[in-house]
Scaffold this active site. Structure first.
Site, PDB file in Angstrom:
ATOM      1  N   SER A  41       0.925  -1.399   0.012  1.00  7.90           N
ATOM      2  CA  SER A  41       0.337  -0.159   0.041  1.00  7.90           C
ATOM      3  C   SER A  41       0.897   1.361  -0.161  1.00  7.90           C
ATOM      4  O   SER A  41       2.203   1.302  -0.240  1.00  7.90           O
ATOM      5  CB  SER A  41      -0.922   0.009   1.232  1.00  7.90           C
ATOM      6  OG  SER A  41      -0.192   0.691   2.597  1.00  7.90           O
ATOM      7  N   ILE A  42       0.443   1.939  -0.201  1.00  8.94           N
ATOM      8  CA  ILE A  42       0.909   3.423  -0.434  1.00  8.94           C
ATOM      9  C   ILE A  42       1.657   4.344   0.947  1.00  8.94           C
ATOM     10  O   ILE A  42       2.116   4.465   1.107  1.00  8.94           O
ATOM     11  CB  ILE A  42      -0.268   4.718  -0.616  1.00  8.94           C
ATOM     12  CG1 ILE A  42       0.771   5.969  -1.132  1.00  8.94           C
ATOM     13  CG2 ILE A  42      -0.961   4.864   0.118  1.00  8.94           C
ATOM     14  CD1 ILE A  42      -0.107   7.165  -1.889  1.00  8.94           C
ATOM     15  N   LYS A  43       0.595   3.206   2.430  1.00 11.42           N
ATOM     16  CA  LYS A  43       1.360   3.455   3.550  1.00 11.42           C
ATOM     17  C   LYS A  43       2.676   3.531   4.074  1.00 11.42           C
ATOM     18  O   LYS A  43       3.031   3.914   5.041  1.00 11.42           O
ATOM     19  CB  LYS A  43       0.800   2.973   4.580  1.00 11.42           C
ATOM     20  CG  LYS A  43      -1.453   3.600   4.530  1.00 11.42           C
ATOM     21  CD  LYS A  43      -0.930   4.857   4.820  1.00 11.42           C
ATOM     22  CE  LYS A  43      -2.940   5.674   4.800  1.00 11.42           C
ATOM     23  NZ  LYS A  43      -2.419   6.899   5.361  1.00 11.42           N
ATOM     24  N   ASP A  44       3.148   2.766   2.679  1.00 12.27           N
ATOM     25  CA  ASP A  44       4.032   2.192   2.884  1.00 12.27           C
ATOM     26  C   ASP A  44       5.613   3.281   3.382  1.00 12.27           C
ATOM     27  O   ASP A  44       6.310   3.598   3.753  1.00 12.27           O
ATOM     28  CB  ASP A  44       4.926   1.571   2.240  1.00 12.27           C
ATOM     29  CG  ASP A  44       4.268  -0.006   2.586  1.00 12.27           C
ATOM     30  OD1 ASP A  44       3.911  -0.323   2.962  1.00 12.27           O
ATOM     31  OD2 ASP A  44       5.058  -0.647   1.366  1.00 12.27           O
ATOM     32  N   ALA A  47       5.015   5.789   6.635  1.00 10.25           N
ATOM     33  CA  ALA A  47       5.402   4.212   7.471  1.00 10.25           C
ATOM     34  C   ALA A  47       7.171   4.562   7.566  1.00 10.25           C
ATOM     35  O   ALA A  47       8.232   4.688   8.485  1.00 10.25           O
ATOM     36  CB  ALA A  47       4.962   2.618   7.659  1.00 10.25           C
TER      37      ALA A  47
END
Length: 312
Positions: A41-44, A47
């Site tokens: 996901s784009i949340k990598d 994070a």
């Protein structure tokens, strides 16, 4: 290219032209496929940026514990980073989060704490409130994706520039889901600085038209939060509301007609992008973001029994 670890493979995701789901008379619609990241996901991006920032400021050291409130994807991104960096990772999430996401989190070694879904997120028993109290109790570091400026900064530094390079600097509108504010805020700020007149659109599921329980939404990870992560210049020009059932239907179409397996938030984003594209018309270009992989939702959106039980 040989990467030293998976973290250096985060970013530089492909931009793909949608074809079969785009109606006649619509502008060109391009989708940035963020499920190509190691955490899916784009949340990598956020994070890694938040952890690196905390390391640089001395907020976390070897063997530290990280606690975060997440509907899943930021948690998975943090679990990936923690696995490589050697940190303990605890994710507090709504009990209704898909079991697929929870299985992925556990596979990466994260610990899961469930929070109540019948109270506001910042309630002591909600997932944000519970994460805050747990971090204090354990003396752990909480990245706090909703307020951490490293979140939107990751998109200002990379997501926005990647889009413009792949578009050869030609872009008329940018559409992204409203979540923590990081993707929308950071990317919008960069695009506005480099593309005069670009239209920035936030996309959200419509509570009044959804099939979720208690008037909520079936689409995970999108919240009614137009906060811009401490970036006052990154508020969207407008917000497009999309019905839950339309978002899920588009999610299924993307898999079956474009061979793009994504989550419900991508269905929301694409429905909004098509609406904007029809307003702009042929000859214009709209870019949207597909936040995560559909493999996180095989037991929900892609399961016919799940959809039937919810009247979709």
């Amino acid at each position: 290219m040989i990467h030293e670890d998976v973290l250096s493979a985060i970013g530089r995701t492909p931009l793909v032209r949608l074809r079969r789901v785009v109606p006649d008379g619509c502008a060109e619609v391009l989708a940035k496929l963020e499920f190509y990241g190691p955490g899916g996901s784009i949340k990598d991006r956020a994070a890694l940026a938040m952890v690196v920032d905390a390391e640089r400021r001395g907020r976390i050291e070897s063997g530290a514990t990280i606690v975060e409130a997440s509907a899943g994807n930021t948690g998975i991104g943090l679990a990936v980073v923690c696995a490589v960096r050697g940190y303990r990772c605890i994710i507090v999430m709504p009990a209704t989060t898909s079991r697929d996401k929870q299985s992925v989190l556990r596979a990466f070694g994260a610990e899961i704490v469930h929070a109540r879904t019948d109270v506001p997120p910042d309630h002591p028993d909600g997932y944000i409130g519970r994460a805050q109290s747990l971090a204090e109790e354990l003396g752990a570091y909480s990245p706090d994706q909703f307020e951490n400026p490293a979140n939107p900064s990751a998109h200002y530094a990379a997501t926005g520039p990647e889009i413009l390079v792949d578009c050869d600097q030609r872009l008329d509108a940018f559409v992204a889901c409203v979540g923590s504010g990081g993707t929308l805020g950071g990317t919008a700020r960069y695009l506005r600085e480099n593309v005069p007149g670009v239209r920035v659109v936030g996309a959200m599921p419509e509570p009044s038209g959804c099939a979720g329980e208690r008037g909520g939404t079936l689409v995970e990870g999108i919240i009614e939060d137009l906060g811009d992560c401490v970036q006052p210049d990154a508020t969207p020009d407008e917000v497009v509301m999309v019905r839950d059932r339309d978002a899920v239907a588009m999610t299924l179409r993307l898999a079956r007609e474009e061979a793009i397996l994504v989550g419900g938030s991508a269905g929301v984003a694409v429905c909004a992008a098509l609406r904007v594209g029809l307003e702009l018309g042929p000859g214009k270009r709209v870019v949207t973001v597909m936040p995560d992989t559909g493999r996180n939702y095989l037991s929900t959106y892609f399961d016919s029994a799940w959809r039937q039980a919810r009247g979709i």
